[in-house]
Structure formats: structure tokens, C-alpha cells
Design a protein around this motif. Structure first.
Motif, PDB file in Angstrom:
ATOM      1  N   ILE A  25       0.853  -1.183   0.000  1.00 18.62           N
ATOM      2  CA  ILE A  25       0.000   0.000   0.000  1.00 18.62           C
ATOM      3  C   ILE A  25       0.893   1.238   0.000  1.00 18.62           C
ATOM      4  O   ILE A  25       1.742   1.394   0.873  1.00 18.62           O
ATOM      5  CB  ILE A  25      -0.933   0.009   1.226  1.00 18.62           C
ATOM      6  N   LYS A  26       0.694   2.090  -1.006  1.00 20.94           N
ATOM      7  CA  LYS A  26       1.495   3.312  -1.133  1.00 20.94           C
ATOM      8  C   LYS A  26       0.569   4.522  -1.061  1.00 20.94           C
ATOM      9  O   LYS A  26      -0.352   4.656  -1.862  1.00 20.94           O
ATOM     10  CB  LYS A  26       2.251   3.319  -2.460  1.00 20.94           C
ATOM     11  N   ASN A  27       0.816   5.386  -0.079  1.00 22.89           N
ATOM     12  CA  ASN A  27       0.035   6.608   0.105  1.00 22.89           C
ATOM     13  C   ASN A  27       0.834   7.813  -0.361  1.00 22.89           C
ATOM     14  O   ASN A  27       2.054   7.868  -0.191  1.00 22.89           O
ATOM     15  CB  ASN A  27      -0.332   6.799   1.580  1.00 22.89           C
ATOM     16  N   ASP A  28       0.123   8.793  -0.922  1.00 21.47           N
ATOM     17  CA  ASP A  28       0.761  10.023  -1.374  1.00 21.47           C
ATOM     18  C   ASP A  28      -0.206  11.181  -1.157  1.00 21.47           C
ATOM     19  O   ASP A  28      -1.374  11.083  -1.516  1.00 21.47           O
ATOM     20  CB  ASP A  28       1.126   9.914  -2.861  1.00 21.47           C
ATOM     21  N   PHE A  56      -5.079  13.272  -2.276  1.00 24.91           N
ATOM     22  CA  PHE A  56      -4.593  12.121  -1.526  1.00 24.91           C
ATOM     23  C   PHE A  56      -4.835  10.881  -2.377  1.00 24.91           C
ATOM     24  O   PHE A  56      -5.948  10.669  -2.864  1.00 24.91           O
ATOM     25  CB  PHE A  56      -5.328  11.987  -0.189  1.00 24.91           C
ATOM     26  N   THR A  57      -3.785  10.087  -2.571  1.00 26.70           N
ATOM     27  CA  THR A  57      -3.887   8.884  -3.397  1.00 26.70           C
ATOM     28  C   THR A  57      -3.326   7.690  -2.630  1.00 26.70           C
ATOM     29  O   THR A  57      -2.286   7.785  -1.989  1.00 26.70           O
ATOM     30  CB  THR A  57      -3.085   9.053  -4.710  1.00 26.70           C
ATOM     31  N   THR A  58      -4.040   6.563  -2.717  1.00 26.34           N
ATOM     32  CA  THR A  58      -3.556   5.297  -2.183  1.00 26.34           C
ATOM     33  C   THR A  58      -3.568   4.280  -3.318  1.00 26.34           C
ATOM     34  O   THR A  58      -4.595   4.088  -3.968  1.00 26.34           O
ATOM     35  CB  THR A  58      -4.439   4.789  -1.030  1.00 26.34           C
ATOM     36  N   TYR A  60      -2.859   0.295  -4.290  1.00 30.57           N
ATOM     37  CA  TYR A  60      -2.717  -1.067  -3.763  1.00 30.57           C
ATOM     38  C   TYR A  60      -2.026  -1.883  -4.844  1.00 30.57           C
ATOM     39  O   TYR A  60      -2.563  -2.073  -5.930  1.00 30.57           O
ATOM     40  CB  TYR A  60      -4.096  -1.651  -3.432  1.00 30.57           C
ATOM     41  N   GLU A  68      -8.522   7.748  -4.808  1.00 33.75           N
ATOM     42  CA  GLU A  68      -8.106   9.134  -5.025  1.00 33.75           C
ATOM     43  C   GLU A  68      -9.126  10.072  -4.383  1.00 33.75           C
ATOM     44  O   GLU A  68     -10.325   9.959  -4.638  1.00 33.75           O
ATOM     45  CB  GLU A  68      -8.007   9.452  -6.514  1.00 33.75           C
TER      46      GLU A  68
END
Length: 94
Positions: A25-28, A56-58, A60, A68
Motif C-alpha cells: 500500500i502506497k500513500n501520497d 490524496f492517493t492510495t 494497492y 483518489e
């Protein structure tokens, strides 16, 4: 600073495939802009607010899905407080 509003302009959730194995999981989060606006509290009184636009984006991974969120947060503040907080490096001061 006091938060006077939290708004979503866009919500997007997409499932791309079924989850298998290990999931990463990558959050930005990105601040897209900061603006000063006039906010009417009532008919007689208006005050300046600070509007902070964000994304905000995650993700998977591997290509399982994406989330988003786009929106803004509104803060009640005074120019003096901004100058003190940011050491005179605020774009809204004259």
C-alpha cells in the motif's frame, strides 16, 4: 488556526483485480495550492480564511486498486498569525 471546513471535491475508488499474495500500500498526499478567501460568518461580519487544496492517493500493488481523494481544508486565521508561523515567508502578506 481553527478548521472551519473540510470538503471533498472528488472521490474515486477503483478495483482493478482480485488481491493475491502480498499487497503493498502506497500513500501520497500533495498540497495543490493555498489561497486566501473571504468567508461570511453572518450578514455583518466577514473574515479571511486560508484554503488549502489537496490530493490524496492510495495505490494497492500489484495493480489491485486505487483510491483518489481531492478536496480542500479551510482554516480561520489572521495574517499576523501566518507571518509568525511562517517567519514572514507568507505569500499573502503585503
Amino acid at each position: 488556526m481553527t478548521i472551519v471546513g473540510f470538503y471533498f471535491n472528488s472521490l474515486n475508488v477503483e478495483k482493478l483485480s482480485q488481491p493475491k499474495g502480498q499487497i503493498k500500500i502506497k500513500n501520497d498526499i500533495k498540497i495543490k495550492g493555498v489561497e486566501k478567501e473571504e468567508f461570511p460568518f453572518n450578514k455583518e461580519e466577514k473574515s479571511d480564511i486560508l484554503r488549502v487544496n489537496f490530493e490524496f492517493t492510495t495505490n494497492y500493488e500489484p495493480k489491485i486498486g486505487v483510491l483518489e481523494l481531492k478536496g480542500h481544508i479551510s482554516f480561520l486565521t489572521k495574517e499576523k498569525e501566518l507571518v509568525e508561523r511562517f517567519g514572514g515567508k507568507c505569500a499573502f502578506t503585503t
